[in-house]
Design a protein around this motif. Structure first.
Motif, PDB file in Angstrom:
ATOM      1  N   ASP A 113      -1.578  -1.258  11.971  1.00 42.30           N
ATOM      2  CA  ASP A 113      -0.329  -1.997  12.198  1.00 42.30           C
ATOM      3  C   ASP A 113      -0.597  -3.489  12.355  1.00 42.30           C
ATOM      4  O   ASP A 113       0.126  -4.321  11.811  1.00 42.30           O
ATOM      5  CB  ASP A 113       0.383  -1.467  13.453  1.00 42.30           C
ATOM      6  N   ILE A 115       1.761   6.847   5.552  1.00 41.61           N
ATOM      7  CA  ILE A 115       1.419   5.435   5.746  1.00 41.61           C
ATOM      8  C   ILE A 115      -0.076   5.256   5.982  1.00 41.61           C
ATOM      9  O   ILE A 115      -0.705   4.377   5.397  1.00 41.61           O
ATOM     10  CB  ILE A 115       2.193   4.840   6.950  1.00 41.61           C
ATOM     11  N   TYR A 116      -0.660   6.103   6.838  1.00 41.38           N
ATOM     12  CA  TYR A 116      -2.032   5.845   7.276  1.00 41.38           C
ATOM     13  C   TYR A 116      -3.050   6.832   6.714  1.00 41.38           C
ATOM     14  O   TYR A 116      -4.240   6.667   6.933  1.00 41.38           O
ATOM     15  CB  TYR A 116      -2.125   5.920   8.802  1.00 41.38           C
ATOM     16  N   LEU A 148      -0.796   6.486  -1.604  1.00 39.31           N
ATOM     17  CA  LEU A 148       0.518   6.985  -1.183  1.00 39.31           C
ATOM     18  C   LEU A 148       0.949   8.213  -1.979  1.00 39.31           C
ATOM     19  O   LEU A 148       1.269   9.262  -1.413  1.00 39.31           O
ATOM     20  CB  LEU A 148       1.566   5.868  -1.317  1.00 39.31           C
ATOM     21  N   GLY A 154      -2.791   7.039   2.076  1.00 42.94           N
ATOM     22  CA  GLY A 154      -1.391   6.667   2.033  1.00 42.94           C
ATOM     23  C   GLY A 154      -1.170   5.226   1.620  1.00 42.94           C
ATOM     24  O   GLY A 154      -1.944   4.630   0.875  1.00 42.94           O
ATOM     25  N   LEU A 155      -0.110   4.663   2.166  1.00 45.09           N
ATOM     26  CA  LEU A 155       0.266   3.295   1.816  1.00 45.09           C
ATOM     27  C   LEU A 155      -0.870   2.323   2.122  1.00 45.09           C
ATOM     28  O   LEU A 155      -1.065   1.335   1.421  1.00 45.09           O
ATOM     29  CB  LEU A 155       1.526   2.904   2.586  1.00 45.09           C
ATOM     30  N   ARG A 188      -4.313   3.921  14.955  1.00 41.05           N
ATOM     31  CA  ARG A 188      -3.378   3.410  13.941  1.00 41.05           C
ATOM     32  C   ARG A 188      -2.837   2.024  14.273  1.00 41.05           C
ATOM     33  O   ARG A 188      -2.399   1.298  13.388  1.00 41.05           O
ATOM     34  CB  ARG A 188      -2.222   4.400  13.746  1.00 41.05           C
ATOM     35  N   VAL A 248       9.248   3.705  -2.510  1.00 39.26           N
ATOM     36  CA  VAL A 248       8.327   2.735  -1.901  1.00 39.26           C
ATOM     37  C   VAL A 248       7.695   1.857  -2.988  1.00 39.26           C
ATOM     38  O   VAL A 248       7.652   0.623  -2.871  1.00 39.26           O
ATOM     39  CB  VAL A 248       7.236   3.448  -1.081  1.00 39.26           C
TER      40      VAL A 248
END
Ligand SMILES: Nc1ncnc2c1ncn2[C@@H]1O[C@H](COP(=O)(O)OP(=O)(O)OP(=O)(O)O)[C@@H](O)[C@H]1O
Ligand SMILES: [Mg+2]
Lengths: 371, 246
Positions: free
Chosen positions: A104, A91-92, A317, A161-162, A100, A346
């Motif tokens: 978020d 994700i990060y 990602l 990542g994402l 992080r 995803v």
């Protein structure tokens, strides 16, 4: 003359085998011998694929464990603990764990702004748009890069990542639509220079692969900048992707513009509306509505093309999933396929959501009762 | 006589090399109703489209309310907003409701508030006898209703002049009357009107002058009675015998 009185016959129920599930199946699945054969063949295929797929993803899969030993059964399906262990990375990227929460916040606020924006029934659209296009990008920028407001600076090379996938895709999407519209309008302009510039831009960017554009953006662009001005690699990629996508977008939008009858321009002109008002109030709303499928198609393509930023050393990602295949803690025969399945899922969720939303929007905007 | 609101003198127009309008001379006084007829391709549409500069002429002078329409014209938009136009194909904006069609230009060109514009629009929708269709979309209306919306939309700008380009030719016979009735009423209210139409009944009823065009020229021009009962030109006679025989 005495008129006969006429009473309509009472309605009788339809024959049992023409209604309900049996009726539907007879009508749609087993109309002819060939239909029946095809139905059975497809059913068998579906069952086979589901059996293999679910067997791999659930029945034979491992769900918990701390390293490769969890995923070395004799008949081994998916190795989900690998995803679980690496989830934060996926994700990060290498965004510092302590920081992080900032990502978020950016995700959460984005979702909070986007959902009401996408729902036609929710009001405050103007405020919402200003929030999403004005405040939100600035907020995200300061939040993610840090270095001010007491936030620790996080270098974009640590992003991954994402997060990178979404940053690239969202800027590409948000940047390419207005730019594409302007290019499409320019290409149909009466001014020869404007037209030539737009045609040139579109044809050049459409004529080269995105990888080339990304290379150019990260290698060539600095050459055009004055000494000492050196901006971020991610930023350069964002610009490259947005320009590339806008060339495609321009052609999609142009298709819509061409479908608008001349009478619409004339009616607007006859009412005293000038070029920009006509374009904004009459032409674009109709043209864009016509090409929603094409626009979303371009968005979806763009979303998946973000994986190419790997080429210039950014880990989106997919890139980061692949990167972790080399981790010896998780070296199992199923690691690769599990990682790819996760990444695919995803990507699919995002693209499918865009696709469904476009269908919803097309229906919602339809004012033609004959459709 | 007061100054004419429209003055055309020695006007010529070409489409490329095709000489579509030839030496047109015409003056229209305020409140006058002019019907223009003539065979297909004679340049009727082109002529009235020159009056709000949807088409540009190359020679001669066109003056609308004292402003000469040429390359140097400054506020074309404000001139256009004073000249309403109704098209054969209605050209309503399909993505907007009837009410929005009517309020669009008053809001964006005349800077009226939404409330003012809507009040005005409802008033004119009433006048064209479709007040109850305000919230429908053009695609949900019959041809006759759509054309009446188009008339209301033009009237919402409070134009001094109305141009009609075959407003009833795309309509089924039973809808022609409802549109013509609205136009007759408008004429009776004193609107300056130029109307391309082959509805000779309408011409007889409201026109002050009937103009016959052929091959880009004004062939004949007369009061309706004289025009129909005693056409001067062979070409006019032939045309009338064709049109009136239906
Ligand atoms: N944009 C254009 N470019 C070239 N020629 C045109 C253009 N518009 C019209 N013409 C030509 O000019 C001539 C006059 O056209 P116009 O539309 O004014 O005729 P009209 O009298 O209105 O005919 P109709 O009764 O068919 O509407 C026709 O021969 C037509 O083919
Ligand atoms: Mg015509």
């Amino acid at each position: 003359m005495s008129a006969k009185t006429w009473t309509p016959k009472p309605a009788r129920p339809a024959p049992a085998n023409t209604v309900g599930f049996v009726g539907w199946a007879r009508e749609n699945l087993f109309t002819t011998k060939l239909d029946s054969a095809l139905t059975l063949l497809c059913a068998a295929l579906i069952i086979y694929v589901l059996d293999v797929g679910l067997g791999w993803a659930i029945v034979d899969a491992s769900f918990s464990g701390d390293d490769r030993n969890a995923c070395l059964k004799p008949v081994q399906g998916a190795c989900w603990p690998f995803i679980d262990a690496k989830f934060g990375q996926f994700i990060y990227g290498r965004y510092p764990e302590m920081e992080r929460w900032r990502v978020d916040w950016v995700f959460a606020l984005g979702l909070l702004g986007l959902v009401p924006l996408l729902m036609p029934t929710v009001g405050f659209k103007r405020a919402n748009v200003i929030f999403m296009l004005g405040f939100y990008p600035m907020f995200s920028f300061f939040m993610l890069t840090g270095g001010s407001f007491g936030l620790a600076a996080v270098d974009t090379s640590d992003w991954g990542g994402l997060l990178v996938t979404l940053v690239v895709a969202v800027t590409g999407i948000v940047g390419s639509l207005p730019l594409g519209i302007l290019l499409a309008l320019g290409r149909r302009s009466d001014l020869p220079i404007v037209r030539a510039l737009c045609v040139g831009f579109i044809e050049i960017f459409r004529g080269v692969p995105l990888i080339t554009v990304l290379f150019m953006a990260s290698v060539m662009l600095p050459l055009f900048l004055p000494d000492g001005v050196n901006f971020d690699k991610l930023m350069r990629c964002l610009i490259g992707v947005a320009l590339f996508a806008s060339a495609y977008m321009a052609e999609v939008v142009r298709g819509g513009l061409q479908a608008i009858p001349k009478g619409q321009y004339e009616a607007a002109a006859a009412l005293g509306l000038g070029y920009w008002k006509t374009t904004r109030l009459i032409i674009l709303p109709q043209a864009l509505k016509l090409v929603i499928p094409g626009i979303v198609n371009t968005f979806i393509g763009l979303f998946k093309d973000t994986t190419l930023v790997l080429i210039v050393g950014l880990f989106d990602l997919l890139g980061i999933v692949q990167l972790h295949f080399t981790d010896s803690t998780w070296a199992t025969p199923e690691t690769h396929i599990t990682g790819y399945a996760f990444a695919a899922f995803v990507f699919w969720v995002f693209c499918f959501a865009m696709s469904r939303y476009s269908i919803f929007m097309e229906k919602h905007l339809s004012t033609d009762p004959n459709q | 006589m007061t100054d004419p609101v429209i003055r055309i003198s020695d006007m010529n127009k070409w489409f490329g090399t095709f000489h579509v309008l030839r030496d047109i001379n015409l003056q229209v006084a305020a409140g006058e109703k002019i019907v223009i007829c003539g065979p297909s391709g004679s340049g009727k549409s082109t002529l009235i489209r020159c009056l709000n500069r949807l088409e540009q002429h190359q020679e001669g002078v066109i003056e609308v309310e004292g402003v000469s329409l040429d390359g140097s014209v400054k506020n074309l938009e404000s001139i256009r907003s004073n000249v309403g136009m109704v098209f054969q194909q209605f050209n309503l904006f399909p993505h907007m409701s009837v009410l929005e069609n009517c309020t669009l230009a008053p809001i964006w060109v005349r800077q009226k508030t939404k409330q003012q514009a809507e009040a005005l629009a409802r008033q004119f929708l009433e006048r064209v006898r479709i007040p109850d269709q305000a919230d429908k979309y053009p695609g949900q209306l019959s041809g006759g209703q759509q054309q009446r919306v188009a008339i209301a939309r033009a009237l919402c700008m409070n134009p001094d002049i109305m141009l009609f380009d075959e407003p009833t030719s795309a309509l089924d016979p039973e809808m022609i009357k409802e549109v013509l009735d609205v136009m007759v009423e408008l004429a009776e209210d004193g609107m300056t009107m130029l109307c391309v139409t082959h509805e000779m009944g309408f011409a007889r009823q409201v026109a002050d002058r009937v103009i016959f065009m052929d091959e880009g020229e004004i062939v004949e021009e007369n009061a309706p009675e004289a025009f129909f009962s005693n056409p001067q030109n062979e070409r006019t006679k032939m045309f009338l015998s064709q049109v009136l025989s239906h």
